[in-house]
Write a protein that holds these residues in place. Structure first.
Motif, short mmCIF file in Angstrom:
data_model
loop_
_atom_site.label_atom_id
_atom_site.label_comp_id
_atom_site.label_asym_id
_atom_site.label_seq_id
_atom_site.Cartn_x
_atom_site.Cartn_y
_atom_site.Cartn_z
N THR A 1 61.77 38.46 0.93
CA THR A 1 62.33 39.93 1.06
C THR A 1 63.75 40.06 0.90
OG1 THR A 1 61.25 39.59 3.74
CG2 THR A 1 63.10 41.02 3.52
N ARG B 1 53.85 52.81 3.16
CA ARG B 1 53.87 51.22 2.98
C ARG B 1 53.91 50.70 1.56
NH1 ARG B 1 49.40 53.38 5.66
NH2 ARG B 1 49.04 52.66 7.96
N ALA C 1 57.83 50.14 2.22
CA ALA C 1 58.01 48.59 2.16
C ALA C 1 57.31 47.29 1.88
CB ALA C 1 57.29 48.66 4.02
N THR D 1 59.64 44.02 1.27
CA THR D 1 59.32 43.10 1.55
C THR D 1 58.96 41.73 0.73
OG1 THR D 1 57.57 43.86 3.86
CG2 THR D 1 57.87 41.74 3.44
N GLU E 1 64.25 49.47 7.65
CA GLU E 1 63.77 49.53 8.91
C GLU E 1 62.88 51.26 9.92
OE1 GLU E 1 64.36 47.18 10.58
OE2 GLU E 1 65.67 45.73 9.31
N MET F 1 58.91 51.00 9.07
CA MET F 1 58.54 49.55 9.57
C MET F 1 58.54 49.99 11.10
SD MET F 1 57.92 47.36 7.49
CE MET F 1 57.17 46.20 8.93
N SER F 2 58.78 50.87 11.25
CA SER F 2 58.77 51.24 13.22
C SER F 2 57.31 52.53 13.09
CB SER F 2 59.88 52.04 13.79
OG SER F 2 61.00 50.75 13.92
N THR G 1 54.53 50.86 12.27
CA THR G 1 53.35 49.63 13.14
C THR G 1 52.80 50.25 14.50
OG1 THR G 1 55.50 47.90 12.88
CG2 THR G 1 54.56 47.81 14.79
N HIS H 1 56.59 40.70 9.60
CA HIS H 1 57.21 40.92 8.02
C HIS H 1 56.11 41.09 6.69
CE1 HIS H 1 60.95 42.21 9.85
NE2 HIS H 1 60.48 43.49 9.13
#
Length: 319
Positions: free
Chosen positions: A4, A33, A36, A40, A92, A95-96, A99, A161
């Motif tokens: 990452t 995606r 991310a 990652t 960040e 990712m929220s 999720t 992650h």
């Protein structure tokens, strides 16, 4: 596995007005995606492998995102890839959002209650090989529409992650925002080959262990046993005849009649039944180790995750 890109601690708590993004566009989850995955994994190549596409396409998608956002998310060079300050904030937030989207999909999928799709799980190398493999086999027979990808490793996996659904962990858990379900405990005992005990000095107390050959598993280079028996405790610090970093190796060596070792009972008892191993100093052993299934959320558990965790709990109780 990939790496990452470095993200400073506490970034997720940074006030939103400190870093501003141009958001004159609708949310595109597939693009999110992709970005991310790049952050990652730390590279376009690894992200492409993870997503089942090619490096050039991943690079084009990130460039298109930067054009739409009006901000540079990544800094590229011939030798390395790094994330910008704006890119860190976007990662960040993305990712929220991802999720939350996955939780929404899982909540809908939960209504069908039929386990299906890919279950990604991780466990420690030894416990995975000796125990979790059996759980996976039972689960695949139980859930014909599920496929499993298992990674057994002794490193602490970041399941969020790194995209894992569940981790099976032996030992005390660190404080975490993850959910966990206790499956049971691993009990230990002291064992020796019956042939070794026939020729070795008598052993009636923990103090007698210093007169025996010991096979000890090392922890960070230190070989010692902290034994308990009810309210009594004893520490064994004798120099071992053989020090290993693997419980499987300790079992293999004790079966040769080399000395006394400490093993999980589930590993030793089959040999006790066969008559090749005997329990030494019954009642004395290290404190049982808890075993947990760790996952992202107990509220929005995907049916395949819930079904697998339930199977693990049932298998532990049966044993």
């Amino acid at each position: 596995m990939g790496r990452t890109l470095d993200l400073p601690h506490g970034l997720i708590n940074t006030p939103h007005d400190q870093i501003l993004l141009s958001m004159n566009t609708s949310i595109d989850l597939p693009e999110m995606r992709v970005f991310a995955a790049v952050v990652t994994d730390g590279s376009f190549t690894l992200a492409a492998d993870r997503l089942g596409t090619d490096k050039a396409r991943v690079s084009r998608i990130v460039s298109r995102m930067e054009d739409k956002l009006g901000a540079q998310l990544l800094t590229r060079s011939t030798r390395r890839l790094s994330v910008t300050e704006v890119g860190r904030d976007y990662f960040e937030r993305a990712m929220s959002i991802l999720t939350a989207a996955e939780a929404a999909e899982a909540a809908v999928a939960q209504q069908s209650r039929e386990p299906k799709g890919l279950l990604k799980l991780t466990a420690g190398s030894e416990f995975g090989t000796m125990v979790v493999d059996n759980w996976v086999a039972d689960f695949l027979r139980l859930a014909p529409k599920v496929t499993v990808e298992a990674e057994y490793t002794n490193r602490l996996v970041d399941i969020i992650h790194e995209g894992f659904d569940v981790a099976i962990r032996v030992g005390a858990l660190d404080d975490s925002s993850l959910s966990a379900r206790k499956l049971g405990e691993v009990d230990y005992g002291l064992y020796a080959a019956t042939d070794y005990l026939k020729r070795a000095p008598a052993i009636t107390s923990v103090a007698d262990l210093k007169h025996h050959d010991l096979i000890m598993k090392t922890t960070r280079g230190r070989a010692n046993w902290a034994l308990v028996n009810g309210a009594k405790t004893e520490k064994v610090t004798a120099s071992p005849r053989c020090a290993v970093n693997s419980t499987i190796s300790a079992r293999n060596l004790v079966l040769t009649g080399l000395g006394i070792t400490q093993l999980p009972r589930f590993m030793a008892e089959p040999h006790v039944v066969q008559g090749t191993l005997s329990c030494v100093l019954p009642g004395w052993a290290e404190v049982p180790a808890p075993v947990h299934a760790v996952f992202a959320s107990s509220r929005y558990m995907d049916p395949k995750v819930r079904s697998f965790v339930d199977l693990c709990l049932s298998a532990f109780k049966d044993n």
